[in-house]
Design a protein around this motif. Structure first.
Motif, mmCIF file in Angstrom:
data_model
loop_
_atom_site.group_PDB
_atom_site.id
_atom_site.type_symbol
_atom_site.label_atom_id
_atom_site.label_comp_id
_atom_site.label_asym_id
_atom_site.label_seq_id
_atom_site.Cartn_x
_atom_site.Cartn_y
_atom_site.Cartn_z
ATOM 1 N N ASP A 57 0.827 -1.127 -0.143
ATOM 2 C CA ASP A 57 -0.024 -0.010 0.043
ATOM 3 C C ASP A 57 0.875 1.120 0.149
ATOM 4 O OD1 ASP A 57 -2.456 1.447 0.310
ATOM 5 O OD2 ASP A 57 -1.669 2.014 2.320
ATOM 6 N N GLU A 58 2.031 1.353 0.650
ATOM 7 C CA GLU A 58 2.697 2.333 0.956
ATOM 8 C C GLU A 58 3.451 2.656 -0.650
ATOM 9 O OE1 GLU A 58 5.501 1.277 3.750
ATOM 10 O OE2 GLU A 58 4.182 1.878 5.479
ATOM 11 N N LYS A 59 3.613 1.368 -1.449
ATOM 12 C CA LYS A 59 4.259 1.701 -2.651
ATOM 13 C C LYS A 59 3.493 1.906 -3.628
ATOM 14 C CE LYS A 59 7.545 -0.591 -5.923
ATOM 15 N NZ LYS A 59 8.485 -1.794 -6.036
ATOM 16 N N PHE A 60 2.141 1.651 -3.703
ATOM 17 C CA PHE A 60 1.022 1.558 -4.788
ATOM 18 C C PHE A 60 -0.183 2.459 -4.249
ATOM 19 C CE2 PHE A 60 3.690 -2.198 -5.763
ATOM 20 C CZ PHE A 60 4.167 -1.960 -7.054
ATOM 21 N N SER A 61 -0.423 2.728 -3.152
ATOM 22 C CA SER A 61 -1.610 3.440 -2.608
ATOM 23 C C SER A 61 -2.695 2.669 -3.266
ATOM 24 C CB SER A 61 -1.689 4.803 -3.368
ATOM 25 O OG SER A 61 -0.369 5.550 -2.953
ATOM 26 N N LEU A 62 -2.636 1.405 -2.680
ATOM 27 C CA LEU A 62 -3.803 0.494 -2.940
ATOM 28 C C LEU A 62 -4.966 0.589 -2.218
ATOM 29 C CD1 LEU A 62 -2.091 -2.976 -2.455
ATOM 30 C CD2 LEU A 62 -2.206 -1.723 -4.581
ATOM 31 N N LEU A 63 -4.959 1.353 -1.143
ATOM 32 C CA LEU A 63 -6.161 1.493 -0.142
ATOM 33 C C LEU A 63 -6.883 2.928 -0.288
ATOM 34 C CD1 LEU A 63 -5.032 -0.635 2.971
ATOM 35 C CD2 LEU A 63 -6.685 -1.410 1.198
#
Length: 229
Positions: A57-63
């Protein structure tokens, strides 16, 4: 009953036991000395796997902005715990063959995702198209790398087809695969359906582990979606 003693470098040295195999002793030693295991206990996560999703999530802003999530292979529940903490507004439904202790705000089915009835149950319960489908499913390993890879790949393919079918336009899909990458056919399929498709190995994934995650973002709208819009 104590299982180990502290070594001079701060590592816990596991005592041998008459009924414990060498393999189980190595596993226990790794668990006792794993900083992610210790961190998970301190922060209330059910497994170290929670940090894989946190780092992805930190890398791809999934959430960011997610409203509806499907968790495939939810046991023991660490990924859904992360979603609950980072995206508390999201509705979550999960499925696993294994029993999973309840998680507030998460509907959990104990059944085989490959059961024909499973996708319908998940979608009926969620009540809307998900914008995030995450799969940490992996087949039970047999110790033969190629066989293990193919069995887990089969689950990833099933998860991908489900995600392609149900995701809202712009949605995200992630799944566990093994090194050697995602099968070319599956990768091609994902690239047809998503704007970006990448592989990632989060720092919390053990160095000796062959696991990777495929991250597919920006679900492209289907012709029907465009007509409805």
């Amino acid at each position: 009953m104590s299982t180990g003693t502290r070594g001079s470098a701060g590592r816990t040295r596991v005592k041998t036991a008459r009924r414990r195999t060498a393999q189980s002793t190595r596993w226990l030693s790794r668990q006792l000395n794993d900083p992610y295991v210790k961190r998970a206990k301190a922060e209330g996560y059910r497994s170290r796997a929670a940090y894989k999703l946190i780092e992805l999530d930190e890398k791809f802003s999934l959430l960011k902005g997610v409203r509806a999530v499907v968790d495939l292979g939810i046991a023991p529940g660490g990924w859904s715990q992360v979603v609950r903490r980072l995206a508390p507004q999201a509705a979550i439904v999960g499925i696993d063959l294994l029993p999973v202790d309840p998680i507030e705000g998460v509907t959990i089915f104990q059944m085989d995702f490959m059961d024909d009835a499973a996708p319908g149950k998940l979608m009926e319960t969620l009540g809307r198209a998900p914008d995030f489908v995450m799969s940490d499913m992996a087949a039970n390993t047999v110790g033969h790398q190629q066989t293990d890879h193919l069995r887990t790949l089969g689950l990833a393919e099933a998860a991908a087809e489900f995600a392609i079918e149900v995701l809202a336009p712009g949605g995200t899909f992630i799944a566990k695969v093994f090194q050697g990458g995602t099968d070319r056919q599956l990768l091609t399929r994902l690239k047809q359906e998503f704007v970006t498709v990448k592989h990632a190995k989060p720092p919390s994934s053990r160095k000796g582990s062959p696991e990777l995650f495929v991250v597919a973002q920006g679900k492209k709208p289907r012709a029907a979606d465009e007509r409805e819009g």
